[in-house]
Structures are given as C-alpha cells and as structure tokens.
Design a protein around this motif. Structure first.
Motif, PDB file in Angstrom:
ATOM      1  N   UNK A  52      13.532  13.955  -0.253  1.00 58.19           N
ATOM      2  CA  UNK A  52      12.901  14.421  -1.497  1.00 58.19           C
ATOM      3  C   UNK A  52      13.900  14.318  -2.660  1.00 58.19           C
ATOM      4  N   UNK A  53      15.169  14.618  -2.379  1.00 57.98           N
ATOM      5  CA  UNK A  53      16.181  14.504  -3.445  1.00 57.98           C
ATOM      6  C   UNK A  53      16.257  13.060  -3.951  1.00 57.98           C
ATOM      7  N   UNK A  54      16.200  12.102  -3.010  1.00 54.34           N
ATOM      8  CA  UNK A  54      16.219  10.682  -3.406  1.00 54.34           C
ATOM      9  C   UNK A  54      14.986  10.348  -4.260  1.00 54.34           C
ATOM     10  N   UNK A  78      11.330  22.595 -13.837  1.00 50.71           N
ATOM     11  CA  UNK A  78      11.789  22.928 -12.485  1.00 50.71           C
ATOM     12  C   UNK A  78      13.134  22.235 -12.240  1.00 50.71           C
ATOM     13  N   UNK A  79      14.050  22.920 -11.588  1.00 46.20           N
ATOM     14  CA  UNK A  79      15.308  22.267 -11.218  1.00 46.20           C
ATOM     15  C   UNK A  79      15.050  21.394  -9.982  1.00 46.20           C
ATOM     16  N   UNK A  80      15.999  20.482  -9.689  1.00 53.44           N
ATOM     17  CA  UNK A  80      15.840  19.640  -8.495  1.00 53.44           C
ATOM     18  C   UNK A  80      15.699  20.513  -7.251  1.00 53.44           C
ATOM     19  N   UNK A  81      16.504  21.569  -7.178  1.00 57.58           N
ATOM     20  CA  UNK A  81      16.464  22.467  -6.013  1.00 57.58           C
ATOM     21  C   UNK A  81      15.068  23.101  -5.880  1.00 57.58           C
ATOM     22  N   UNK A  82      14.502  23.523  -7.005  1.00 54.52           N
ATOM     23  CA  UNK A  82      13.164  24.143  -6.974  1.00 54.52           C
ATOM     24  C   UNK A  82      12.110  23.125  -6.545  1.00 54.52           C
ATOM     25  N   UNK A  83      12.286  21.874  -6.950  1.00 53.32           N
ATOM     26  CA  UNK A  83      11.309  20.845  -6.543  1.00 53.32           C
ATOM     27  C   UNK A  83      11.407  20.614  -5.029  1.00 53.32           C
ATOM     28  N   UNK A  84      12.640  20.564  -4.507  1.00 55.74           N
ATOM     29  CA  UNK A  84      12.818  20.363  -3.063  1.00 55.74           C
ATOM     30  C   UNK A  84      12.170  21.527  -2.294  1.00 55.74           C
ATOM     31  N   UNK A  85      12.445  22.759  -2.734  1.00 57.91           N
ATOM     32  CA  UNK A  85      11.894  23.935  -2.042  1.00 57.91           C
ATOM     33  C   UNK A  85      10.361  23.916  -2.112  1.00 57.91           C
ATOM     34  N   UNK A  86       9.834  23.506  -3.264  1.00 56.45           N
ATOM     35  CA  UNK A  86       8.371  23.469  -3.423  1.00 56.45           C
ATOM     36  C   UNK A  86       7.756  22.413  -2.503  1.00 56.45           C
ATOM     37  N   UNK A  87       8.369  21.232  -2.437  1.00 57.42           N
ATOM     38  CA  UNK A  87       7.812  20.184  -1.567  1.00 57.42           C
ATOM     39  C   UNK A  87       7.853  20.645  -0.110  1.00 57.42           C
ATOM     40  N   UNK A  88       8.927  21.297   0.256  1.00 58.59           N
ATOM     41  CA  UNK A  88       9.029  21.834   1.616  1.00 58.59           C
ATOM     42  C   UNK A  88       7.925  22.855   1.888  1.00 58.59           C
ATOM     43  N   UNK A  89       7.647  23.699   0.880  1.00 58.21           N
ATOM     44  CA  UNK A  89       6.586  24.700   1.031  1.00 58.21           C
ATOM     45  C   UNK A  89       5.233  24.013   1.202  1.00 58.21           C
ATOM     46  N   UNK A  90       4.997  22.946   0.420  1.00 58.75           N
ATOM     47  CA  UNK A  90       3.710  22.247   0.528  1.00 58.75           C
ATOM     48  C   UNK A  90       3.541  21.705   1.949  1.00 58.75           C
ATOM     49  N   UNK A  91       4.650  21.290   2.565  1.00 58.93           N
ATOM     50  CA  UNK A  91       4.568  20.780   3.941  1.00 58.93           C
ATOM     51  C   UNK A  91       4.353  21.908   4.932  1.00 58.93           C
ATOM     52  N   UNK A  92       5.203  22.941   4.849  1.00 58.73           N
ATOM     53  CA  UNK A  92       5.132  24.015   5.848  1.00 58.73           C
ATOM     54  C   UNK A  92       3.835  24.807   5.699  1.00 58.73           C
ATOM     55  N   UNK A  93       3.481  25.140   4.427  1.00 56.11           N
ATOM     56  CA  UNK A  93       2.287  25.968   4.215  1.00 56.11           C
ATOM     57  C   UNK A  93       1.018  25.153   4.419  1.00 56.11           C
TER      58      UNK A  93
END
Ligand code: HEM
Length: 417
Positions: free
Chosen positions: A211-213, A240-255
């Motif tokens: 996601x960072x890439x 959104x910071x890059x870190x917040x975008x990564x955490x959000x994408x992860x949430x979209x996957x897990x949730x």
C-alpha cells in the motif's frame, strides 16, 4: 470489572464455566439458548470471566452503540482487561496504531470524513460490474464439479478480489495480495499456531509495503481507485497522512473481507437448510436484494458482538456502570429479541420485522454496509443462477469458526448433482 462489581441480587443464569464467545464450543454451536436465558433473567449480565458487562436486549444495545459518550478506544479500558488484550495485546499504548473503528471523536470524525470522500456509494456502484465478472470467473473455476466448498472456492476470494480492484492493486500483485488478505483471518484466532503467527506478521508487512508503494505511485499519477481517492481527499486544508491511509486500507480489508465472506456463507447455509426459501428466491431473484439478505443479516449476523468503554458513570436497565468498565453488546442476541422480532429463531425471508444491528449503529455504523450488501446479492444471485440444484453435502459436517468476534462457518460443502 471483578466480582465486587456484581450487584448482590443479580441472578447468575448461565451454567458454570460457559464463556460467551465462539471460542467456547458449547456457545459456538448453540448460542441462542444462553443468550435467550440472559435476555430474560439478566439482560445486563456481569460477565466476570471476561471482565465486562454483556448486553442482550435490542433496545439497550441500540442505545449503547448510538451513545457518543461511550468510547471505542481500547486504550481507555483498564490494563489487563479482555477488550484491551483482544485489541491491542501487550503493545505499549504509544505504539498502537488505531483505525477509525477504535478512535473516538474528534479523531474519528476527521478520518471518517476524509475516507468517505473516496470510499462511498459511488465507488460501490462503479465496482458492481466487476463484482459480477469476478463471481462468474470463480464459478467457471468450480466448473462442473459435483461437490465444492462454498467458503474457500467462492465466498472468501470474492470480497478480496473486489476490494483489491477497488483499491487499485496492480494485477501482478494480486496473488500475493490475496495470500496476505487470507492470512489476516488469523488476527482473531488467539489459538493460532506459530506458523500462522509468522504468516500473519509477513502479511502485515507485505500489505503495508504494497500500500505504501501504491500511495507513492498515485501521488505521482492519480487513477480512479480508492487509494488515489484517499491520497486526494482533503477538507479545509487537512489530508490523510500516508500512515493513516495504510491503516485505513488495512481496516477495509480486515473489516470487510472476513465479514462479507461470513455473510455469503451464513446466508447460503440458511438457504440450504430452508429449501422452500431457496426455491422462492430461484423463482423471484429480485427478493435476494432486499428481504433475503436483510433476513440473513438478522438471523445469523457476521459480527457477533461489539464493545464500548464507559467514560462516565451510567445506568443501563437499573445496573450501575462505572468509568473504565467494558460493555459488550451481543449483536447476535439483539436480532433475536422477541420484543422486536416475531418468532425470532425462525428464518423467514418474507418477514417484515428484519430490523437488525448487524452493521452496528451511531457514528461507527459500518462504512462498508452497502458494499457488503451488493457483494452478497451478486454472489448469491450468480450461485443460484449457475446451479439448478445446490444442497448440503451430507459427507461433511458444517463447523462454525472458532473466533472471538466473528460469526461464520469454517467450511460449507455442497453438492450440485
Ligand atoms: C456483512 C459484512 C459486514 C458486517 C456484518 C460489518 C459489520 C460492522 C460493524 C458491526 C461495525 C461497527 C462496529 C462497532 O460499532 O463497534 C462495522 C464498522 C466498519 N465496517 Fe463493516 N461490516 C461488514 C462489511 C464491511 C465492508 C465490506 C467494509 C469495507 C470494505 C467494512 C468497513 C467497515 C469500517 C471502515 C468500519 C468502521 C466505521 C467507523 O468506525 O466509523 N465493513 N462493520
């Protein structure tokens, strides 16, 4: 919470030792017996074993999930408590990276506001043609087999493939992305093996790097995908910071992935066990969209429970709750409350009272509810359309998942002959 918090006259209506999570095999296989008993005898139950209040009445649960004075932030739960252990483990508080699901306002409001600029009904509508194509491709791979396993062959890959395309994952990364997303299923398995833990760590790292890439790429060359939308989202100069975008994408996957897989699996299981309902849907596929999916969400909701932390003294059903105590609401019990639903344990796709709290409520109401509904509708419509007969395979037992929060089946074998 401990034994001293229990009002002296509170009846303890459960058999000794029963744990109110799917980790307990008795509860997992037959949750409604203890839940019904609690709803009648102790609707605000002191769950000493897991250090939390446990609620079973629809009205109380709706009020709790809508109450903005309650917190979703596990850092506000006492050290050592069950909800804190489950969500942040032993990690030091300053190192915990929380998604919007576990943030209170104003942080929650800020992040959710920015995320909905990219992840919204428009994005779901745009993804719908791809959902149909993906469902067809998975069914093509199942082919003419007389027996197949609905979860592994269909219900699990479908939401992963849909969200990967929505996020804009490159074609070359898809296989890895799917493997990492699959590994996330172990997050809520406290009994995972060392190999599964290692796969989970690898998956976290892999997803984060991927996601960072993508973020760096989309900053240079924006596309029409969700990551581009998250990079571009802004409100009053805030981004959104890059870190917040990564955490959000992860949430979209897990949730999103495990839950939607469980919705497709639970809905199919209910239809397989109620052949008259399945025949009705075959005759009137339009009923899948509204009634059938809503009744499946009510009857067997994929998220079994949710937790809030009290931040000030409050009273629920006459029981005093003090700041710092955890309140777990059973979404499973809420949608089987006879005060709201007639004959609640009956699966009936023509019922009018399908009111449920499967997607929660209040400010944390599920952001992916419309995506999940669309995916389940598409998945079931194509599956029933492809096979003139689908029935449970008697050679395989239906086993429910052994997890703390989710509610679904591990495997669902069907025969098409
Ligand atoms: C049938 C499938 C699903 C179910 C049953 C479900 C259930 C829920 C529930 C109960 C909550 C609220 C939790 C709480 O209040 O503590 C929630 C929140 C959330 N869900 Fe879903 N979900 C599903 C699918 C999805 C999908 C497909 C996505 C996105 C891809 C998604 C993204 C989210 C997000 C981002 C939140 C956090 C919202 C917030 O905190 O403001 N969910 N979901």
């Amino acid at each position: 919470m401990d034994r001293n918090d229990v009002p002296p006259d509170t009846e303890q209506p459960l058999p000794g030792g029963l744990q109110l999570t799917a980790m307990d095999p008795t509860f997992r296989d037959c949750p409604h017996l203890p839940l019904d008993r609690l709803r009648t005898a102790a609707p605000v139950h002191a769950d000493i074993a897991l250090g939390r209040w446990f609620l079973t009445r629809f009205d109380d649960i709706k009020a709790v999930v809508s109450d903005r004075t309650l917190s979703v932030d596990p850092r506000k739960a006492p050290p050592g408590s069950y909800s804190r252990r489950l969500l942040i483990g032993d990690a030091p508080v300053e190192e915990v990276a929380l998604s919007m699901l576990h943030l209170d306002d104003p942080d929650h409001k800020r992040i959710r506001g920015l995320v909905t600029q990219a992840f919204n009904q428009r994005a779901v509508d745009a993804a719908e043609p791809r959902m149909h194509a993906i469902a067809e491709r998975l069914l093509d791979a199942i082919g003419e087999r007389e027996a197949f396993e609905v979860i592994a062959d269909y219900a699990a890959p479908l939401p992963i493939m849909v969200i990967a395309e929505m996020l804009g994952v490159e074609h070359a990364d898809l296989a890895l992305f799917k493997r990492w997303s699959d590994a996330q299923a172990q997050i809520f398995n406290p009994a995972r093996t060392p190999e599964q833990t290692a796969a989970l760590t690898e998956a976290h790292q892999g997803l984060e790097d991927c996601i960072t890439r993508m973020i760096a790429l989309r900053r240079r060359q924006p596309g029409r995908d969700i990551v581009s939308g998250l990079v571009a989202a802004q409100a009053e100069g805030d981004r959104l910071t890059d870190r917040e975008i990564v955490i959000t994408c992860n949430l979209l996957l897990v949730a999103g992935n495990l839950t939607t897989t469980d919705l497709i699996g639970n809905a199919m299981l209910a239809l397989l066990r109620h052949p008259a309902a399945m025949s009705k849907l075959r005759a009137q596929p339009a009923l899948i969209a509204g009634q059938a999916i809503e009744e499946a969400l009510r009857y067997d909701p994929p998220v079994a429970q949710s937790t809030r932390i009290a931040t000030s003294p409050l009273s629920i059903g006459g029981v005093a709750i003090t700041p710092g105590q955890a309140i777990t609401v059973s979404l499973l019990a809420a949608s089987h409350d006879p005060a709201v639903h007639n004959d609640p344990h009956c699966f009936d796709i023509s019922r009018q009272d399908t009111t449920h709290l499967a997607f929660g409520g209040g400010v944390h109401y599920c952001l992916g509810a419309q995506l999940a509904r669309a995916e389940a509708r598409v998945a079931i419509t194509h599956l029933l359309g492809r096979f003139a007969t689908v029935r449970l395979d008697p050679a395989h037992e239906v086993r429910r998942k052994r997890v703390a929060v989710f509610n679904g089946v591990e495997a669902l074998w069907v025969r098409t002959d």
